[in-house]
Scaffold this motif. Sequence first.
Motif, PDB file in Angstrom:
ATOM      1  N   LEU A  39      -5.996   2.349  -0.282  1.00  0.00           N
ATOM      2  CA  LEU A  39      -5.767   0.175   0.626  1.00  0.00           C
ATOM      3  C   LEU A  39      -7.435   0.865   1.177  1.00  0.00           C
ATOM      4  O   LEU A  39      -7.352   1.262   2.179  1.00  0.00           O
ATOM      5  CB  LEU A  39      -4.103   0.408   1.324  1.00  0.00           C
ATOM      6  N   ILE A  42      -6.157  -3.455   5.057  1.00  0.00           N
ATOM      7  CA  ILE A  42      -5.247  -4.400   4.735  1.00  0.00           C
ATOM      8  C   ILE A  42      -4.662  -4.911   6.303  1.00  0.00           C
ATOM      9  O   ILE A  42      -4.316  -4.557   7.088  1.00  0.00           O
ATOM     10  CB  ILE A  42      -3.938  -4.155   4.016  1.00  0.00           C
ATOM     11  N   LEU A  54       4.591  -9.105  -3.730  1.00  0.00           N
ATOM     12  CA  LEU A  54       3.018  -8.398  -4.177  1.00  0.00           C
ATOM     13  C   LEU A  54       3.294  -8.351  -5.268  1.00  0.00           C
ATOM     14  O   LEU A  54       4.161  -7.976  -6.579  1.00  0.00           O
ATOM     15  CB  LEU A  54       3.333  -7.367  -3.480  1.00  0.00           C
ATOM     16  N   GLY A  56      -0.291  -7.626  -8.355  1.00  0.00           N
ATOM     17  CA  GLY A  56      -1.634  -6.793  -8.394  1.00  0.00           C
ATOM     18  C   GLY A  56      -1.015  -5.890 -10.094  1.00  0.00           C
ATOM     19  O   GLY A  56      -0.782  -5.862  -9.715  1.00  0.00           O
ATOM     20  N   CYS A  60      -2.970  -0.243  -7.788  1.00  0.00           N
ATOM     21  CA  CYS A  60      -3.892  -1.033  -6.787  1.00  0.00           C
ATOM     22  C   CYS A  60      -3.631  -1.143  -5.685  1.00  0.00           C
ATOM     23  O   CYS A  60      -4.285  -1.551  -4.491  1.00  0.00           O
ATOM     24  CB  CYS A  60      -4.040  -3.009  -7.604  1.00  0.00           C
ATOM     25  N   LYS A  62       0.530  -1.582  -3.994  1.00  0.00           N
ATOM     26  CA  LYS A  62       1.336  -2.013  -4.224  1.00  0.00           C
ATOM     27  C   LYS A  62       2.656  -1.379  -3.441  1.00  0.00           C
ATOM     28  O   LYS A  62       2.753  -1.530  -1.868  1.00  0.00           O
ATOM     29  CB  LYS A  62       2.446  -3.074  -5.543  1.00  0.00           C
ATOM     30  N   LEU A 226      -3.047  -7.929  -4.521  1.00  0.00           N
ATOM     31  CA  LEU A 226      -3.968  -6.730  -4.804  1.00  0.00           C
ATOM     32  C   LEU A 226      -5.041  -6.528  -6.274  1.00  0.00           C
ATOM     33  O   LEU A 226      -3.902  -6.639  -6.717  1.00  0.00           O
ATOM     34  CB  LEU A 226      -2.766  -6.080  -3.680  1.00  0.00           C
ATOM     35  N   HIS A 230      -7.678  -3.604  -2.207  1.00  0.00           N
ATOM     36  CA  HIS A 230      -8.203  -5.246  -1.201  1.00  0.00           C
ATOM     37  C   HIS A 230      -7.308  -6.032  -1.804  1.00  0.00           C
ATOM     38  O   HIS A 230      -6.740  -6.310  -2.438  1.00  0.00           O
ATOM     39  CB  HIS A 230      -9.561  -5.342  -2.387  1.00  0.00           C
ATOM     40  N   LEU A 231      -6.558  -6.524  -0.215  1.00  0.00           N
ATOM     41  CA  LEU A 231      -5.732  -8.326  -0.377  1.00  0.00           C
ATOM     42  C   LEU A 231      -6.977  -8.971  -0.389  1.00  0.00           C
ATOM     43  O   LEU A 231      -7.566  -9.485  -0.002  1.00  0.00           O
ATOM     44  CB  LEU A 231      -5.292  -8.092   1.326  1.00  0.00           C
ATOM     45  N   CYS A 234      -3.965 -14.031   0.261  1.00  0.00           N
ATOM     46  CA  CYS A 234      -2.053 -14.280   0.538  1.00  0.00           C
ATOM     47  C   CYS A 234      -1.747 -15.401   1.182  1.00  0.00           C
ATOM     48  O   CYS A 234      -2.117 -16.386   2.199  1.00  0.00           O
ATOM     49  CB  CYS A 234      -1.596 -13.596   1.360  1.00  0.00           C
TER      50      CYS A 234
END
Length: 373
Positions: A39, A42, A54, A56, A60, A62, A226, A230-231, A234
């Motif tokens: 991560l 974030i 969430l 992805g 990734c 989650k 995600l 990377h985020l 949102c």
Amino acid sequence: MVTAQNETSFLRSVLMESWPVELDRLWHRYGGEEEAWTLKDINLQLKTGELVGLLGPSGCGKTTLLRLIAGFEYPSQGVVRLHGNDVASSHVRLAPERRGVGMVFQDYALFPHLNAWDNTCFGLRRGQDTSRASWLIELLGLTDLKGRYPHELSGGQRQRLALARALAPAPSVLLLDEPFSNLDVEVRLRLRSELPGVLSACGASGLLVTHDPEEALAICGRVAILRDGHLHQCDTPRQLVEAPATPFVGRFVLQRNVLPVWRGESMSLLHCLLGDLEIPEQQRSMALPEDATVLIDPALIDLDPDPAGDACVMGREFLGRSWLYRIQIGDQQLRLIRPLAEDHQRGLRCRLSLQQNSEVLLHPQCLSLQVLS
């Protein structure tokens, strides 16, 4: 270390107005400095009563994110806050059982030596009212199974029991790792539609990991995307649809086709593999980066059989009311949704075109362009 005074302060703060969950510049990796980050930086907040999805691809980060909030993992950098209090950072580590967080695991994690009723009530204090546990048992269709043990239940029944156990103590935050994946269709649809209302009525926040974009967009107030730790974005479902932050969001969440675009001699037009696109007059002087792309809805691409065509049908899926085709054209593989009457076999040569007067989305400008031809 967390002292008794710290813990008392934390419990009292649950009554204060603050983010139920706040992730502040969170980084995490398994192992030493030579390991890759799972991560990366974030930043995410949950509101009271809010359900955030969430989404992805596998790997990734989650589930790792859920485990950090629950206290089963600790951040390498950054802070996890619950109700305004640091519960995990470089110098704070509050134990999972002291966080007021419930979790539904993908693999159930039920106690094999306890029956369904005792599993449901496991997190309740001695002498605590069990009426909520009874309501959950009924809601989840387990009334006739209260005396059975986990090994006597089907996979779907075990997942429902895990959901009941997590909700029974009325946690302020509920973490769900693909909780509906083992449920039959009727129960899954019913539960997913009721979950936001249950969380809101309890004043709880929820973070839902799901592999299904349709599910996340249908029931979540916001959806976090995600990829590789990377985020990407949102936002509300509507904002994701109208203004995806990256081509990946458009491709993964909205199942859009992503094609490069370029400028020709005319300042009023852009070109892509499938046709010409008109730039709005007030935007014609804009700079176009080399990596500019357009996001195209699979339903806006027409397919015409042609033995001399430059495209080929690579496969198809039956969607009930339409076909989903995979089409190879040059080095691009596109997705098309066509009516059932357009019944084409694998290997068919064809030509593709964009439907005239339809609109595509230019990225990174998030600008709608009209199709000319």
